[in-house]
Design a protein around this motif. Structure first.
Motif, PDB file in Angstrom:
ATOM      1  N   LEU A 197     -26.087 -10.314  22.623  1.00  0.00           N
ATOM      2  CA  LEU A 197     -25.676 -10.190  21.228  1.00  0.00           C
ATOM      3  C   LEU A 197     -24.249 -10.700  21.039  1.00  0.00           C
ATOM      4  CD1 LEU A 197     -26.802  -9.141  18.538  1.00  0.00           C
ATOM      5  CD2 LEU A 197     -25.797  -6.907  19.080  1.00  0.00           C
ATOM      6  N   ARG A 198     -23.401 -10.399  22.007  1.00  0.00           N
ATOM      7  CA  ARG A 198     -22.001 -10.852  21.936  1.00  0.00           C
ATOM      8  C   ARG A 198     -21.944 -12.382  21.945  1.00  0.00           C
ATOM      9  NH1 ARG A 198     -20.248  -8.174  25.938  1.00  0.00           N
ATOM     10  NH2 ARG A 198     -19.241  -6.502  24.768  1.00  0.00           N
TER      11      ARG A 198
ATOM     12  N   ASN B  18     -27.740   0.718  17.365  1.00  0.00           N
ATOM     13  CA  ASN B  18     -28.326   1.190  18.625  1.00  0.00           C
ATOM     14  C   ASN B  18     -27.226   1.287  19.677  1.00  0.00           C
ATOM     15  OD1 ASN B  18     -29.808   1.788  20.887  1.00  0.00           O
ATOM     16  ND2 ASN B  18     -31.125  -0.018  20.791  1.00  0.00           N
ATOM     17  N   GLU B  19     -26.755   2.504  19.951  1.00  0.00           N
ATOM     18  CA  GLU B  19     -25.700   2.669  20.946  1.00  0.00           C
ATOM     19  C   GLU B  19     -26.245   2.745  22.368  1.00  0.00           C
ATOM     20  OE1 GLU B  19     -23.683   6.556  20.889  1.00  0.00           O
ATOM     21  OE2 GLU B  19     -24.993   7.049  19.214  1.00  0.00           O
ATOM     22  N   ASN B  20     -27.559   2.600  22.504  1.00  0.00           N
ATOM     23  CA  ASN B  20     -28.181   2.644  23.829  1.00  0.00           C
ATOM     24  C   ASN B  20     -28.617   1.269  24.316  1.00  0.00           C
ATOM     25  OD1 ASN B  20     -28.042   5.540  24.098  1.00  0.00           O
ATOM     26  ND2 ASN B  20     -29.712   5.665  22.590  1.00  0.00           N
ATOM     27  N   LEU B  21     -28.046   0.227  23.741  1.00  0.00           N
ATOM     28  CA  LEU B  21     -28.349  -1.124  24.209  1.00  0.00           C
ATOM     29  C   LEU B  21     -27.958  -1.279  25.672  1.00  0.00           C
ATOM     30  CD1 LEU B  21     -26.996  -3.263  21.226  1.00  0.00           C
ATOM     31  CD2 LEU B  21     -29.386  -2.907  21.807  1.00  0.00           C
ATOM     32  N   SER B  22     -28.746  -2.038  26.422  1.00  0.00           N
ATOM     33  CA  SER B  22     -28.400  -2.316  27.818  1.00  0.00           C
ATOM     34  C   SER B  22     -27.241  -3.299  27.855  1.00  0.00           C
ATOM     35  CB  SER B  22     -29.601  -2.910  28.553  1.00  0.00           C
ATOM     36  OG  SER B  22     -29.890  -4.209  28.047  1.00  0.00           O
TER      37      SER B  22
ATOM     38  N   THR C 214     -17.589  -4.205  22.071  1.00  0.00           N
ATOM     39  CA  THR C 214     -18.844  -3.534  22.398  1.00  0.00           C
ATOM     40  C   THR C 214     -19.276  -2.528  21.332  1.00  0.00           C
ATOM     41  OG1 THR C 214     -18.532  -3.842  24.773  1.00  0.00           O
ATOM     42  CG2 THR C 214     -19.995  -2.064  24.091  1.00  0.00           C
ATOM     43  N   SER C 215     -18.386  -1.663  20.900  1.00  0.00           N
ATOM     44  CA  SER C 215     -18.759  -0.655  19.897  1.00  0.00           C
ATOM     45  C   SER C 215     -19.154  -1.312  18.585  1.00  0.00           C
ATOM     46  CB  SER C 215     -17.605   0.332  19.674  1.00  0.00           C
ATOM     47  OG  SER C 215     -17.356   1.083  20.832  1.00  0.00           O
ATOM     48  N   TYR C 216     -18.452  -2.361  18.208  1.00  0.00           N
ATOM     49  CA  TYR C 216     -18.784  -3.086  16.987  1.00  0.00           C
ATOM     50  C   TYR C 216     -20.215  -3.611  17.056  1.00  0.00           C
ATOM     51  CZ  TYR C 216     -18.809  -6.774  13.450  1.00  0.00           C
ATOM     52  OH  TYR C 216     -19.144  -7.575  12.385  1.00  0.00           O
ATOM     53  N   LEU C 217     -20.587  -4.193  18.193  1.00  0.00           N
ATOM     54  CA  LEU C 217     -21.921  -4.762  18.355  1.00  0.00           C
ATOM     55  C   LEU C 217     -22.996  -3.676  18.369  1.00  0.00           C
ATOM     56  CD1 LEU C 217     -21.030  -7.432  21.064  1.00  0.00           C
ATOM     57  CD2 LEU C 217     -21.692  -7.891  18.695  1.00  0.00           C
TER      58      LEU C 217
ATOM     59  N   ILE D 186     -18.824  10.795  10.163  1.00  0.00           N
ATOM     60  CA  ILE D 186     -19.229   9.545  10.799  1.00  0.00           C
ATOM     61  C   ILE D 186     -19.461   9.797  12.281  1.00  0.00           C
ATOM     62  CG2 ILE D 186     -18.024   8.110   9.121  1.00  0.00           C
ATOM     63  CD1 ILE D 186     -15.819   7.672  11.137  1.00  0.00           C
ATOM     64  N   THR D 187     -20.215   8.947  12.920  1.00  0.00           N
ATOM     65  CA  THR D 187     -20.603   9.144  14.315  1.00  0.00           C
ATOM     66  C   THR D 187     -19.459   8.778  15.260  1.00  0.00           C
ATOM     67  OG1 THR D 187     -21.425   6.891  14.622  1.00  0.00           O
ATOM     68  CG2 THR D 187     -22.967   8.526  13.689  1.00  0.00           C
ATOM     69  N   PRO D 188     -19.507   9.273  16.502  1.00  0.00           N
ATOM     70  CA  PRO D 188     -18.507   8.867  17.499  1.00  0.00           C
ATOM     71  C   PRO D 188     -18.446   7.352  17.674  1.00  0.00           C
ATOM     72  CG  PRO D 188     -19.706  10.784  18.277  1.00  0.00           C
ATOM     73  CD  PRO D 188     -20.386  10.341  17.022  1.00  0.00           C
ATOM     74  N   LEU D 189     -19.599   6.682  17.604  1.00  0.00           N
ATOM     75  CA  LEU D 189     -19.621   5.221  17.728  1.00  0.00           C
ATOM     76  C   LEU D 189     -18.870   4.574  16.578  1.00  0.00           C
ATOM     77  CD1 LEU D 189     -20.629   2.649  19.119  1.00  0.00           C
ATOM     78  CD2 LEU D 189     -22.736   2.839  17.758  1.00  0.00           C
ATOM     79  N   GLN D 190     -19.069   5.080  15.372  1.00  0.00           N
ATOM     80  CA  GLN D 190     -18.368   4.516  14.213  1.00  0.00           C
ATOM     81  C   GLN D 190     -16.864   4.755  14.305  1.00  0.00           C
ATOM     82  OE1 GLN D 190     -20.702   6.583  11.238  1.00  0.00           O
ATOM     83  NE2 GLN D 190     -21.865   4.742  10.731  1.00  0.00           N
ATOM     84  N   ARG D 191     -16.483   5.882  14.866  1.00  0.00           N
ATOM     85  CA  ARG D 191     -15.054   6.138  15.086  1.00  0.00           C
ATOM     86  C   ARG D 191     -14.477   5.110  16.055  1.00  0.00           C
ATOM     87  NH1 ARG D 191     -16.377  12.331  16.517  1.00  0.00           N
ATOM     88  NH2 ARG D 191     -17.273  12.930  14.504  1.00  0.00           N
ATOM     89  N   ASP D 192     -15.249   4.776  17.084  1.00  0.00           N
ATOM     90  CA  ASP D 192     -14.784   3.787  18.069  1.00  0.00           C
ATOM     91  C   ASP D 192     -14.606   2.412  17.432  1.00  0.00           C
ATOM     92  OD1 ASP D 192     -14.637   5.580  20.162  1.00  0.00           O
ATOM     93  OD2 ASP D 192     -16.666   5.149  20.901  1.00  0.00           O
ATOM     94  N   VAL D 193     -15.464   2.065  16.476  1.00  0.00           N
ATOM     95  CA  VAL D 193     -15.331   0.790  15.780  1.00  0.00           C
ATOM     96  C   VAL D 193     -14.003   0.745  15.017  1.00  0.00           C
ATOM     97  CG1 VAL D 193     -16.273  -0.720  13.987  1.00  0.00           C
ATOM     98  CG2 VAL D 193     -17.813   0.450  15.572  1.00  0.00           C
ATOM     99  N   LEU D 194     -13.651   1.837  14.366  1.00  0.00           N
ATOM    100  CA  LEU D 194     -12.390   1.898  13.628  1.00  0.00           C
ATOM    101  C   LEU D 194     -11.189   1.789  14.559  1.00  0.00           C
ATOM    102  CD1 LEU D 194     -13.279   4.764  11.120  1.00  0.00           C
ATOM    103  CD2 LEU D 194     -13.161   2.304  10.637  1.00  0.00           C
ATOM    104  N   ILE D 195     -11.328   2.321  15.771  1.00  0.00           N
ATOM    105  CA  ILE D 195     -10.261   2.183  16.767  1.00  0.00           C
ATOM    106  C   ILE D 195     -10.151   0.732  17.204  1.00  0.00           C
ATOM    107  CG2 ILE D 195      -9.556   2.784  19.123  1.00  0.00           C
ATOM    108  CD1 ILE D 195     -10.820   5.545  18.640  1.00  0.00           C
ATOM    109  N   GLU D 196     -11.293   0.089  17.455  1.00  0.00           N
ATOM    110  CA  GLU D 196     -11.290  -1.319  17.848  1.00  0.00           C
ATOM    111  C   GLU D 196     -10.603  -2.185  16.801  1.00  0.00           C
ATOM    112  OE1 GLU D 196     -15.398  -1.601  20.537  1.00  0.00           O
ATOM    113  OE2 GLU D 196     -15.396  -2.269  18.461  1.00  0.00           O
ATOM    114  N   LYS D 197     -10.747  -1.812  15.538  1.00  0.00           N
ATOM    115  CA  LYS D 197     -10.124  -2.562  14.445  1.00  0.00           C
ATOM    116  C   LYS D 197      -8.685  -2.126  14.192  1.00  0.00           C
ATOM    117  CE  LYS D 197     -14.361  -3.696  11.958  1.00  0.00           C
ATOM    118  NZ  LYS D 197     -15.001  -3.823  10.640  1.00  0.00           N
TER     119      LYS D 197
END
Length: 362
Positions: free
Chosen positions: A342-343, A331-335, A322-325, A80-91
């Motif tokens: 989005l939030r 798209n992890e490059n959202l401004s 943020t990571s969830y969104l 899984i991607t680093p971003l997906q790992r961050d989502v699991l941490i957020e949860k």
């Protein structure tokens, strides 16, 4: 449950507002640290030894799942991607320490997200179980049951004097880390939170702000946990934590009662302003949501706001991260502006979904 669903869902059963004392206590967690005998701890093990631990854990899983009557999904951190790992941490399904070296690191997570087993974190196994409200007994019983199944099939590192051997000395003995997630806006507003934090170490407990640092608590969320595991039984650790939490709950309710009595108009104004901002804003930062959401949850618990169900709190807490969104948008490059837009959209939708009535506030 597909991994994609786990990452995209904003629902966590252990954050439900139906738990005991859930007006103050959001959730309870129990974690057991265990290591296989004669295999070095993960921080000293080579790749072959880490792979052996992983293989052994995978062999244990079917029996655990069958006994619990719950299916587990396997998450391979390398896949899984680093971003997906961050989502699991957020949860809070995995720890930040777990993702530092993803090789041969896997996690087993139940469909209700209330149980996760991290393999090759700081210890070979980290068995984590959670429940809503103040309920340490249910997750402890579940974690202990899983532990019993593991120990019936493999040799665990254990010393007659030191107890369970763990990577970190603070986990020696029972290997038990119990914690409770608290929402304490009353104590923060009345400036009594610092006295609670100062006395906690004397009780063998640690309390920290979940979002923020030592100088600032964002969202008024705090986690309190046991500091010591050696020289105490599991029940002594749990009872000590329960007693302290109930004392904190009492002080928090007294603080809320004082606010409602002596600052009624100001409190109502801040609660409804916060609700109005969350309900209609088009741009919201992560910090802003946490601060406003805390006031709205306080208003719900004090019955100042009756039109919104309290479960909106947990959903927004997850879906505003943020990571969830970024993962949801793929798209992890959202401004920053795109993320804030989005939030705000997700917050509005969550409040609308949990609205009981469309009546205007009195």
């Amino acid at each position: 449950m597909a991994v994609n669903e786990l990452l995209r869902s904003s629902s966590l059963s252990w954050l439900a507002a139906s738990g005991k004392d859930s007006d103050v206590v959001l959730s309870s967690r129990v974690r057991l640290a265990r290591n296989f005998k004669e295999i070095p701890f993960p921080n000293r093990a080579d790749f072959n030894q880490l792979a052996a631990v992983r293989l052994q854990a995978e062999k244990l899983l079917p029996g655990i799942a069958a006994d619990l009557g719950q299916a587990f999904d396997l998450l391979d951190l390398e896949r899984i991607t680093p971003l997906q790992r961050d989502v699991l941490i957020e949860k809070q399904l995995i720890s930040r320490n777990f993702i530092q070296n993803p090789q041969h690191r896997i996690a087993f997570i139940t469909a209700d997200r209330a149980t996760s087993i991290m393999v090759n974190e700081e210890d070979h196994l980290r068995i984590q179980c959670m429940a809503p409200g103040l309920d340490l007994d249910t997750p402890f019983a579940r974690a202990s049951h899983i532990d019993d199944m593991v120990e019936s099939q493999v040799d665990i590192a254990f010393d007659e004097k030191m107890g369970y051997l763990t990577s970190c000395p603070t986990n020696l003995g029972t290997g038990l880390r119990a914690s409770v997630l608290l929402h304490l806006p009353g104590l923060v507003f009345t400036r009594n939170i610092q006295s609670i934090m100062n006395i906690s170490p004397q009780l063998g407990l640690a309390i920290r702000s979940v979002y923020g640092d030592e100088t600032e608590s964002v969202g008024n969320l705090f986690q309190i946990s046991n500091q010591l595991t050696l020289g105490f039984s599991e029940q002594e650790i749990l009872e000590n934590l329960k007693t302290a939490v109930m004392e904190i709950v009492s002080h928090e309710r007294q603080a809320r009662k004082a606010l409602a009595l002596y600052m009624k108009e100001r409190l109502e104004d801040e609660v409804w302003r916060s609700y109005g901002t969350l309900r209609y804003a088009r741009l919201l930062s992560e910090k802003e949501v946490l601060e406003l959401l805390s006031k709205v949850r306080l208003g719900i618990d004090l019955e100042l706001i009756n039109e919104v169900a309290p479960d909106c709190y947990a959903e927004i807490l997850i879906s505003s991260r943020t990571s969830y969104l970024q993962n949801l948008a793929e798209n992890e490059n959202l401004s920053k502006n795109e993320i804030d837009r989005l939030r705000a959209e997700h917050v509005r939708n969550a409040l609308l979904a949990h609205t009981r009535s469309q009546e205007a506030p009195k």
